[in-house]
Motif scaffolding. Structure first.
Motif, PDB file in Angstrom:
ATOM      1  N   ALA A  10       4.431  -3.048  -7.333  1.00 36.55           N
ATOM      2  CA  ALA A  10       4.846  -1.806  -6.689  1.00 36.55           C
ATOM      3  C   ALA A  10       3.996  -0.627  -7.159  1.00 36.55           C
ATOM      4  CB  ALA A  10       6.327  -1.540  -6.974  1.00 36.55           C
ATOM      5  N   THR A  11       3.755  -0.546  -8.481  1.00 37.02           N
ATOM      6  CA  THR A  11       2.960   0.558  -9.043  1.00 37.02           C
ATOM      7  C   THR A  11       1.532   0.520  -8.511  1.00 37.02           C
ATOM      8  OG1 THR A  11       4.291   0.562 -11.068  1.00 37.02           O
ATOM      9  CG2 THR A  11       2.108   1.585 -11.177  1.00 37.02           C
ATOM     10  N   ALA A  12       0.930  -0.692  -8.519  1.00 41.13           N
ATOM     11  CA  ALA A  12      -0.456  -0.827  -8.073  1.00 41.13           C
ATOM     12  C   ALA A  12      -0.611  -0.527  -6.587  1.00 41.13           C
ATOM     13  CB  ALA A  12      -0.970  -2.231  -8.391  1.00 41.13           C
ATOM     14  N   ALA A  13       0.408  -0.873  -5.799  1.00 40.87           N
ATOM     15  CA  ALA A  13       0.331  -0.656  -4.355  1.00 40.87           C
ATOM     16  C   ALA A  13       0.813   0.730  -3.947  1.00 40.87           C
ATOM     17  CB  ALA A  13       1.155  -1.727  -3.632  1.00 40.87           C
ATOM     18  N   GLY A  14       1.445   1.435  -4.889  1.00 33.72           N
ATOM     19  CA  GLY A  14       1.955   2.767  -4.575  1.00 33.72           C
ATOM     20  C   GLY A  14       3.185   2.729  -3.678  1.00 33.72           C
ATOM     21  N   SER A  16       7.623   1.260  -3.459  1.00 38.26           N
ATOM     22  CA  SER A  16       8.800   0.996  -4.279  1.00 38.26           C
ATOM     23  C   SER A  16       8.967  -0.498  -4.529  1.00 38.26           C
ATOM     24  CB  SER A  16      10.057   1.525  -3.595  1.00 38.26           C
ATOM     25  OG  SER A  16      10.321   0.789  -2.417  1.00 38.26           O
ATOM     26  N   GLN A  17       9.768  -0.835  -5.566  1.00 39.85           N
ATOM     27  CA  GLN A  17      10.068  -2.239  -5.816  1.00 39.85           C
ATOM     28  C   GLN A  17      10.842  -2.848  -4.649  1.00 39.85           C
ATOM     29  OE1 GLN A  17      11.323  -1.857 -10.316  1.00 39.85           O
ATOM     30  NE2 GLN A  17      11.074  -4.032  -9.830  1.00 39.85           N
ATOM     31  N   ALA A  18      11.668  -2.037  -4.014  1.00 41.75           N
ATOM     32  CA  ALA A  18      12.426  -2.537  -2.866  1.00 41.75           C
ATOM     33  C   ALA A  18      11.488  -2.980  -1.750  1.00 41.75           C
ATOM     34  CB  ALA A  18      13.383  -1.469  -2.362  1.00 41.75           C
ATOM     35  N   THR A  19      10.415  -2.218  -1.546  1.00 42.55           N
ATOM     36  CA  THR A  19       9.443  -2.583  -0.517  1.00 42.55           C
ATOM     37  C   THR A  19       8.742  -3.887  -0.880  1.00 42.55           C
ATOM     38  OG1 THR A  19       9.072  -0.287   0.115  1.00 42.55           O
ATOM     39  CG2 THR A  19       7.332  -1.855   0.655  1.00 42.55           C
ATOM     40  N   VAL A  40       0.832  -4.841   0.228  1.00 39.62           N
ATOM     41  CA  VAL A  40       1.651  -5.439  -0.833  1.00 39.62           C
ATOM     42  C   VAL A  40       1.207  -6.871  -1.107  1.00 39.62           C
ATOM     43  CG1 VAL A  40       3.970  -6.240  -1.424  1.00 39.62           C
ATOM     44  CG2 VAL A  40       3.653  -3.959  -0.437  1.00 39.62           C
ATOM     45  N   ARG A  41       0.969  -7.643  -0.054  1.00 34.75           N
ATOM     46  CA  ARG A  41       0.553  -9.036  -0.243  1.00 34.75           C
ATOM     47  C   ARG A  41      -0.799  -9.118  -0.927  1.00 34.75           C
ATOM     48  NH1 ARG A  41       3.312 -10.021   4.946  1.00 34.75           N
ATOM     49  NH2 ARG A  41       1.425  -9.326   6.028  1.00 34.75           N
ATOM     50  N   GLU A  42      -1.741  -8.255  -0.520  1.00 34.69           N
ATOM     51  CA  GLU A  42      -3.067  -8.258  -1.134  1.00 34.69           C
ATOM     52  C   GLU A  42      -2.991  -7.865  -2.603  1.00 34.69           C
ATOM     53  OE1 GLU A  42      -5.369  -5.620   1.233  1.00 34.69           O
ATOM     54  OE2 GLU A  42      -5.376  -6.927   3.007  1.00 34.69           O
ATOM     55  N   THR A  43      -2.148  -6.891  -2.904  1.00 35.80           N
ATOM     56  CA  THR A  43      -1.990  -6.448  -4.289  1.00 35.80           C
ATOM     57  C   THR A  43      -1.385  -7.558  -5.140  1.00 35.80           C
ATOM     58  OG1 THR A  43      -1.668  -4.160  -3.553  1.00 35.80           O
ATOM     59  CG2 THR A  43      -0.967  -4.708  -5.793  1.00 35.80           C
ATOM     60  N   ALA A  44      -0.360  -8.231  -4.600  1.00 40.33           N
ATOM     61  CA  ALA A  44       0.272  -9.319  -5.340  1.00 40.33           C
ATOM     62  C   ALA A  44      -0.729 -10.441  -5.616  1.00 40.33           C
ATOM     63  CB  ALA A  44       1.460  -9.856  -4.547  1.00 40.33           C
ATOM     64  N   THR A  45      -1.573 -10.741  -4.631  1.00 47.20           N
ATOM     65  CA  THR A  45      -2.580 -11.781  -4.812  1.00 47.20           C
ATOM     66  C   THR A  45      -3.598 -11.379  -5.858  1.00 47.20           C
ATOM     67  OG1 THR A  45      -2.330 -12.514  -2.516  1.00 47.20           O
ATOM     68  CG2 THR A  45      -4.357 -13.148  -3.652  1.00 47.20           C
ATOM     69  N   THR A  46      -4.054 -10.135  -5.814  1.00 41.39           N
ATOM     70  CA  THR A  46      -5.041  -9.638  -6.780  1.00 41.39           C
ATOM     71  C   THR A  46      -4.508  -9.691  -8.203  1.00 41.39           C
ATOM     72  OG1 THR A  46      -6.008  -8.175  -5.107  1.00 41.39           O
ATOM     73  CG2 THR A  46      -6.466  -7.660  -7.424  1.00 41.39           C
ATOM     74  N   LEU A  47      -3.241  -9.326  -8.369  1.00 39.63           N
ATOM     75  CA  LEU A  47      -2.638  -9.317  -9.709  1.00 39.63           C
ATOM     76  C   LEU A  47      -2.229 -10.702 -10.185  1.00 39.63           C
ATOM     77  CD1 LEU A  47      -0.332  -6.156  -9.508  1.00 39.63           C
ATOM     78  CD2 LEU A  47      -2.578  -6.346 -10.596  1.00 39.63           C
TER      79      LEU A  47
END
Length: 332
Positions: A10-14, A16-19, A40-47
């Motif tokens: 959530a922080t990296a994507a800017g 909320s956690q709900a999103t 969000v999906r791209e950020t989760a994959t990167t992390l």
């Protein structure tokens, strides 16, 4: 290295956690823009983020686990069914537990202290619905594969076009001129074999002789039954239709022991298209059953039932594979 959390995503994507929860739970449609979902999906994959399924399951009150009940682990068909079911399950964050019934197609005992607590649903292949009463109680979703669509408490059925497969076999042999046929039938009392027998009788021509012999579903059992059926030369069939490739392998062994050539003296057909079909010599004419597709549809049906979506589908097509074990009927 610390495992990334949904808060980190959530922080990296800017957002909320709900999103993050909505997007990664695939519940974002109509609530989050497609652009945000992609971010969000791209950020989760990167992390390298992976959801904590155990914690999520506790919140949802589900196990994300299905039980696949089969009559035996020794038959290649059921291994392929499992492969297909597990593939679809993995795509949806589910696991599949494979359970061979201790009594074959008979009553299956519950492998869990509480199936309701351990499972989300049951998929049963080539079993009678009433053989599953001990598993999960009446409230656990049940999908039946290769079984009577009119019987039992199943929420969905997935079947192969078994009757059409037998039609293809019968017409193949009739075209080759065979009019004296032996049906080497499985001694297992089940819907799938009953359907094959009914279809065979339906598609024979009026002047065709049909004799049925039942045999255990083993090579040795089939060999013994076939040797007895072929013992008298004056009334031997010119073709044997077998309910399964395993039975067909036994029939071929019996023919060789009696000095009969395949297919010059006797044609033999199977059902399943197991690896065994091309391991025997001559290679076996048989009906190909897409077992992995059965497993895929079974798991898809269970997922639909769990979501409250009605599930229906036509029977899965099957295909006759002509090989060298069949040929023209011998001249009388």
């Amino acid at each position: 290295m610390t495992r990334p959390t949904s808060r980190d995503v959530a922080t990296a994507a800017g957002v909320s956690q709900a999103t993050v929860s909505l997007v990664l739970g695939d519940k974002w449609h109509g609530r989050v823009s497609a652009r945000t979902a992609d971010l969000v999906r791209e950020t989760a994959t990167t992390l390298g983020y992976r959801p904590n399924l155990a914690a999520r399951n506790l919140r949802l009150g589900t196990t994300r686990t299905a039980l696949l009940v089969v009559p035996a682990l020794t038959n290649e068909f059921f291994a392929r069914v499992y492969t297909g079911a597990a593939r679809i399950a993995a795509e949806h964050g589910f696991g599949v537990v494979l359970y061979p019934s201790p009594d074959g197609t008979g009553p299956a005992r519950d492998p869990f202290a509480s199936a309701r607590a351990a499972l989300d649903g049951v998929i049963a292949s080539s079993m009678a619905a009433d053989a599953l009463h001990a598993i999960g109680g009446a409230d656990l979703p049940l999908v039946m594969l290769d079984s009577d669509p009119t019987a039992g408490r199943a929420a969905a059925h997935v079947n192969l076009a078994m009757a059409d497969g037998m039609r293809q076999v019968t017409e193949h042999l009739l075209t080759l001129g065979h009019r004296r046929i032996l049906h080497l039938a499985s001694a297992i009392d089940s819907w799938t074999f009953d359907i094959r027998a009914q279809a065979l009788t339906t598609h024979l021509t009026p002047h065709t002789e049909l004799r049925t012999v039942r045999a255990p579903l083993t090579v040795d059992g089939a060999r013994t039954a076939t040797e007895a059926a072929l013992a008298h030369p004056h009334d031997r069939p010119t073709a044997i239709i077998c309910d399964d490739d395993i039975l067909a392998a036994g029939a071929c062994k019996a023919a060789r022991r009696l000095g009969l050539r395949i297919p010059q003296d006797l044609s033999v057909t199977g059902f399943d298209d197991l690896a065994l079909a091309t391991a025997v010599d001559p290679e076996l004419t048989t009906v190909h059953l897409p077992a992995e597709r059965v497993g895929e549809q079974g798991m898809t049906a269970l997922l639909a039932v769990l979501e409250g979506t009605p599930w229906t589908a036509p029977d899965i097509p099957v295909t006759l594979i002509p090989r060298d074990s069949t040929g023209p009927a011998p001249t009388p």
